[in-house]
Design an enzyme around this catalytic site. Structure first.
Site, mmCIF file in Angstrom:
data_model
loop_
_atom_site.group_PDB
_atom_site.id
_atom_site.type_symbol
_atom_site.label_atom_id
_atom_site.label_comp_id
_atom_site.label_asym_id
_atom_site.label_seq_id
_atom_site.Cartn_x
_atom_site.Cartn_y
_atom_site.Cartn_z
ATOM 1 N N THR A 1 -33.047 106.890 6.977
ATOM 2 C CA THR A 1 -34.070 106.545 8.138
ATOM 3 C C THR A 1 -35.635 107.414 7.416
ATOM 4 O O THR A 1 -36.645 107.147 7.911
ATOM 5 C CB THR A 1 -33.921 106.958 9.530
ATOM 6 O OG1 THR A 1 -33.777 108.330 9.640
ATOM 7 C CG2 THR A 1 -33.048 106.107 10.214
ATOM 8 N N THR B 1 -28.565 111.010 6.500
ATOM 9 C CA THR B 1 -27.972 112.537 6.637
ATOM 10 C C THR B 1 -26.381 112.724 6.552
ATOM 11 O O THR B 1 -25.997 113.888 6.445
ATOM 12 C CB THR B 1 -28.714 113.197 7.863
ATOM 13 O OG1 THR B 1 -28.377 112.142 9.012
ATOM 14 C CG2 THR B 1 -30.160 113.164 7.740
#
Ligand code: GLU
Length: 447
Positions: free
Chosen positions: A107, A183
């Site tokens: 993102t 992540t």
């Protein structure tokens, strides 16, 4: 978008139609005494037929199952689209260092369509300057979108592709490289690149975001600014991860790529250096080095690319009740290496020892790490450790289990000779082994 196109069908479609509700309308739902208000979103393919998706004002999407008891009403038609951000006049400062941003997904470097809430990758440097205008004072950016995936879909082949792309830009003479990445598996990619990019002359910085950039609490901007700062200005020439250092918006930490783990599912400061000190703190206006042991930037150093990984390696956690057949299976299937995430100082249950012994006898490299995470393997303390060592299990020192996995993949792509594999696994190649256990603050986060 019509309701049908957005995945709404059957009874639910009728309920929405009867109330004049369309996708992206603002609606109110009362269910079991709770009130939800937000924007009606398209439905994911696999959601339940009775379920609506609502984007709440805090940015979260929630699914609500609509039954005959649920009250549902229209509040306002459509959601006023936020005006497009005006393009920042691009004053590319030729005196600034050049940094390439390699996009892989996640993102972080994404642009949010405020009407639909959908997230798109930022495709150009101009998009990035638009999202985070401060970047134009730090570096001359260029952008290369390599792929756009969730990082759970990362593969060793993709690590190789990233490493090759980095090598291309190092060759071109950029001052630093930033890699935007989801992540979840950023730590694995960081470790993989740390081994693949030998003798790096410049910093290679992985960066991500825990909260998407459409949320007020997004960490994307500070993370990106800090990452570009480290790539453009820091004296470090290693693969590092740059992410929020605490829950506020004051600084980011620079973690060595072989020593970092995502330790929290949602906190902004989820990334922590394990068994190592972070290399630096980055504030908006300065970089504070926290250690003097790091490889220094030297644009004249010649990068050696060694980007192959042997995929016939597995990571297995031992636990009370583990079935040793899992190890037999890997040996029978021709795997070349197994990393065990053992208990404590590096132990495994007695009844799986014959399977481990057989694996090693058949030429499979077996490395021991600890599921404790903190501290180092010491297989000389208890009898079990000694037995495993005698069989030829390689102690993984203070390596993270996932770093040991990536390293074993990398080592086995060079050699299958068990003696050489042992030598390399015990050699500190990319900061993955600290020769001495440092006194570090523990636990790593405030409670
Ligand atoms: N699971 C996603 C990923 O790791 C989360 C999005 C993100 O972390 O950017 O790619």
């Amino acid at each position: 978008m019509r309701l049908e196109e957005a995945g709404y069908a059957g009874k639910l479609l009728k309920v929405l139609r009867d109330r004049g509700i369309e996708v992206y309308d603002r609606i109110r739902v009362v269910k079991n005494g709770f009130l939800y208000e937000g924007v009606l979103m398209p439905k994911p393919e696999l959601s339940h037929p009775s379920c609506i998706i609502l984007k709440l004002d805090n940015g979260y999407n929630v699914g609500i199952s609509i039954t005959s008891e649920t009250k549902i009403e229209l509040v306002a038609k459509g959601r006023p689209a936020k005006p497009e951000l005006p393009p920042v006049p691009l004053k590319i400062r030729e005196d600034l260092p050049e940094v390439v941003i390699i996009g892989t997904g996640g993102t972080i470097a994404s642009r949010v369509d405020y009407k639909t809430g959908a997230v798109y990758p930022a495709l150009t440097a101009r998009d990035l300057y638009n999202i985070v205008p401060e970047l134009s004072d730090i570096a001359r950016l260029k952008m290369d979108v390599l792929f756009n995936i969730f990082s759970e879909d990362m593969t060793p082949k993709r690590w190789e592709a990233i490493a090759r792309t980095v090598a291309k830009y190092v060759e071109e003479g950029v001052a630093g490289v930033v890699i935007t990445h989801g992540t979840d598996t950023m730590g694995y990619t960081a470790a993989a690149l740390s081994f693949a990019l030998q003798d790096l002359p410049i910093p290679v910085v992985l960066v991500g975001a825990q909260r998407s950039s459409d949320r007020p609490s997004s960490d994307a901007a500070l993370n990106l600014i800090s990452a570009v700062k480290i790539a453009a200005q820091s004296p470090i020439a290693e693969v590092v991860v740059v992410m929020h250092g605490e829950t506020g918006d004051t600084y980011c930490l620079v973690h060595r790529g072989t020593k970092v783990r995502k330790c929290h599912t949602s906190r902004r400061d989820a990334f922590r250096s394990i068994n190592a000190r972070p290399l630096a703190k980055v504030y908006k206006d300065r970089i504070v080095m926290l250690t003097s042991s790091y490889r220094r930037r030297d644009p004249n150093r010649q990068l050696k690319l060694e980007a192959k990984f042997d995929e016939k390696v597995q990571l297995i956690k031992t636990f009370p009740g583990i079935d040793p057949e899992i190890i037999d299976f890997l040996v029978d299937k021709g795997y070349h290496g197994i990393v065990l995430e053992g208990t404590g100082l590096g132990h495994a249950p007695e009844y799986i020892l014959p399977s481990i012994k057989r694996a090693i006898e058949e030429g499979v490299a077996v490395v021991m790490t600890s599921q404790c995470l903190w501290g180092r393997i010491n297989m000389n303390v208890y009898r079990r450790g000694v037995e495993l060592l005698k069989m030829g299990v390689i102690p993984g020192e203070d390596m993270l289990p996932e770093t040991a996995l990536v390293k074993l993949m990398w080592v086995l792509a060079h050699t299958r000779d068990l003696k050489e594999v042992r030598r390399l696994m015990l050699t500190n190649i990319a900061g993955e082994i600290n020769p001495r256990t440092e006194p570090l603050s523990y636990p790593p986060m405030e409670v």
